[in-house]
Design a protein around this motif. Structure first.
Motif, PDB file in Angstrom:
ATOM      1  N   SER A   1       0.816  -1.216   0.000  1.00 38.28           N
ATOM      2  CA  SER A   1       0.000   0.000   0.000  1.00 38.28           C
ATOM      3  C   SER A   1       0.851   1.267   0.000  1.00 38.28           C
ATOM      4  O   SER A   1       0.491   2.263  -0.644  1.00 38.28           O
ATOM      5  N   TRP A   2       1.996   1.277   0.687  1.00 36.50           N
ATOM      6  CA  TRP A   2       2.860   2.456   0.728  1.00 36.50           C
ATOM      7  C   TRP A   2       3.442   2.750  -0.647  1.00 36.50           C
ATOM      8  O   TRP A   2       3.480   3.904  -1.069  1.00 36.50           O
ATOM      9  N   GLN A   3       3.883   1.713  -1.338  1.00 37.86           N
ATOM     10  CA  GLN A   3       4.423   1.897  -2.677  1.00 37.86           C
ATOM     11  C   GLN A   3       3.335   2.375  -3.632  1.00 37.86           C
ATOM     12  O   GLN A   3       3.586   3.233  -4.480  1.00 37.86           O
ATOM     13  N   PHE A   4       2.150   1.817  -3.513  1.00 36.88           N
ATOM     14  CA  PHE A   4       1.067   2.199  -4.417  1.00 36.88           C
ATOM     15  C   PHE A   4       0.654   3.650  -4.209  1.00 36.88           C
ATOM     16  O   PHE A   4       0.431   4.392  -5.172  1.00 36.88           O
ATOM     17  N   ILE A   5       0.574   4.084  -2.958  1.00 38.18           N
ATOM     18  CA  ILE A   5       0.242   5.481  -2.664  1.00 38.18           C
ATOM     19  C   ILE A   5       1.302   6.406  -3.244  1.00 38.18           C
ATOM     20  O   ILE A   5       0.986   7.426  -3.861  1.00 38.18           O
ATOM     21  N   ALA A   6       2.577   6.050  -3.081  1.00 40.91           N
ATOM     22  CA  ALA A   6       3.666   6.880  -3.605  1.00 40.91           C
ATOM     23  C   ALA A   6       3.650   6.899  -5.130  1.00 40.91           C
ATOM     24  O   ALA A   6       3.860   7.947  -5.752  1.00 40.91           O
ATOM     25  N   PHE A   7       3.382   5.758  -5.752  1.00 39.02           N
ATOM     26  CA  PHE A   7       3.332   5.664  -7.210  1.00 39.02           C
ATOM     27  C   PHE A   7       2.218   6.547  -7.780  1.00 39.02           C
ATOM     28  O   PHE A   7       2.437   7.326  -8.707  1.00 39.02           O
ATOM     29  N   VAL A   8       1.042   6.453  -7.191  1.00 40.72           N
ATOM     30  CA  VAL A   8      -0.082   7.274  -7.640  1.00 40.72           C
ATOM     31  C   VAL A   8       0.201   8.753  -7.361  1.00 40.72           C
ATOM     32  O   VAL A   8      -0.114   9.624  -8.182  1.00 40.72           O
ATOM     33  N   GLY A   9       0.826   9.047  -6.231  1.00 42.31           N
ATOM     34  CA  GLY A   9       1.189  10.430  -5.916  1.00 42.31           C
ATOM     35  C   GLY A   9       2.160  11.008  -6.922  1.00 42.31           C
ATOM     36  O   GLY A   9       2.033  12.166  -7.336  1.00 42.31           O
ATOM     37  N   LEU A  10       3.141  10.208  -7.339  1.00 36.36           N
ATOM     38  CA  LEU A  10       4.077  10.668  -8.368  1.00 36.36           C
ATOM     39  C   LEU A  10       3.363  10.937  -9.684  1.00 36.36           C
ATOM     40  O   LEU A  10       3.609  11.954 -10.344  1.00 36.36           O
ATOM     41  N   LEU A  11       2.474  10.034 -10.081  1.00 37.78           N
ATOM     42  CA  LEU A  11       1.729  10.235 -11.328  1.00 37.78           C
ATOM     43  C   LEU A  11       0.843  11.478 -11.266  1.00 37.78           C
ATOM     44  O   LEU A  11       0.801  12.274 -12.210  1.00 37.78           O
ATOM     45  N   MET A  12       0.141  11.647 -10.156  1.00 35.82           N
ATOM     46  CA  MET A  12      -0.768  12.789 -10.029  1.00 35.82           C
ATOM     47  C   MET A  12       0.003  14.111  -9.937  1.00 35.82           C
ATOM     48  O   MET A  12      -0.419  15.118 -10.512  1.00 35.82           O
ATOM     49  N   SER A  13       1.131  14.117  -9.234  1.00 35.69           N
ATOM     50  CA  SER A  13       1.936  15.334  -9.147  1.00 35.69           C
ATOM     51  C   SER A  13       2.517  15.700 -10.508  1.00 35.69           C
ATOM     52  O   SER A  13       2.565  16.874 -10.881  1.00 35.69           O
ATOM     53  N   GLY A  14       2.963  14.681 -11.246  1.00 32.30           N
ATOM     54  CA  GLY A  14       3.471  14.939 -12.592  1.00 32.30           C
ATOM     55  C   GLY A  14       2.389  15.466 -13.521  1.00 32.30           C
ATOM     56  O   GLY A  14       2.620  16.399 -14.299  1.00 32.30           O
ATOM     57  N   GLY A  15       1.200  14.872 -13.443  1.00 33.37           N
ATOM     58  CA  GLY A  15       0.092  15.361 -14.247  1.00 33.37           C
ATOM     59  C   GLY A  15      -0.308  16.779 -13.887  1.00 33.37           C
ATOM     60  O   GLY A  15      -0.582  17.612 -14.759  1.00 33.37           O
ATOM     61  N   ALA A  16      -0.328  17.075 -12.595  1.00 31.30           N
ATOM     62  CA  ALA A  16      -0.670  18.431 -12.153  1.00 31.30           C
ATOM     63  C   ALA A  16       0.386  19.430 -12.618  1.00 31.30           C
ATOM     64  O   ALA A  16       0.048  20.549 -13.030  1.00 31.30           O
ATOM     65  N   GLU A  17       1.649  19.016 -12.588  1.00 32.27           N
ATOM     66  CA  GLU A  17       2.704  19.917 -13.065  1.00 32.27           C
ATOM     67  C   GLU A  17       2.546  20.214 -14.554  1.00 32.27           C
ATOM     68  O   GLU A  17       2.698  21.360 -14.984  1.00 32.27           O
ATOM     69  N   LEU A  18       2.225  19.197 -15.333  1.00 36.87           N
ATOM     70  CA  LEU A  18       2.016  19.424 -16.764  1.00 36.87           C
ATOM     71  C   LEU A  18       0.840  20.369 -17.013  1.00 36.87           C
ATOM     72  O   LEU A  18       0.914  21.254 -17.869  1.00 36.87           O
ATOM     73  N   LEU A  19      -0.236  20.176 -16.256  1.00 44.62           N
ATOM     74  CA  LEU A  19      -1.392  21.064 -16.401  1.00 44.62           C
ATOM     75  C   LEU A  19      -1.047  22.503 -16.017  1.00 44.62           C
ATOM     76  O   LEU A  19      -1.443  23.447 -16.712  1.00 44.62           O
ATOM     77  N   ILE A  20      -0.338  22.666 -14.920  1.00 42.43           N
ATOM     78  CA  ILE A  20       0.011  24.020 -14.465  1.00 42.43           C
ATOM     79  C   ILE A  20       0.933  24.697 -15.466  1.00 42.43           C
ATOM     80  O   ILE A  20       0.769  25.869 -15.800  1.00 42.43           O
ATOM     81  N   ARG A  21       1.922  23.952 -15.967  1.00 47.74           N
ATOM     82  CA  ARG A  21       2.896  24.548 -16.889  1.00 47.74           C
ATOM     83  C   ARG A  21       2.298  24.870 -18.254  1.00 47.74           C
ATOM     84  O   ARG A  21       2.560  25.929 -18.811  1.00 47.74           O
TER      85      ARG A  21
END
Length: 75
Positions: A14-34
């Motif tokens: 569960s810890w790895q999955f939360i971190a993996f999804v967090g990385l994907l969502m943060s990357g997606g949010a960065e692309l949207l913001i930029r």
């Protein structure tokens, strides 16, 4: 040692999955913001990636070196 626990999402804990999804969502949010909003990133946004990566490493260590659960008792 099963190294598939480091790169196969079906083997993540569960810890790895939360971190993996967090990385994907943060990357997606960065692309949207930029590129969609065209604003500079908030100060300290890069630290999100450091926190997600640290959480993934801790989860991976637990997943690799933790005690396996007994197979006789399932819910």
């Amino acid at each position: 040692m099963d190294f598939a626990k480091l790169y196969r999402p079906t083997r993540f804990n569960s810890w790895q999955f939360i971190a993996f999804v967090g990385l994907l969502m943060s990357g997606g949010a960065e692309l949207l913001i930029r590129y969609l909003v065209r604003r500079p990133l908030p100060a300290g946004y890069g630290w999100l990636y450091v926190c997600w990566a640290a959480l993934f490493v801790v989860g991976a260590l637990v997943n690799l070196f933790g005690k396996p659960t007994p197979h006789g008792h399932h819910h």
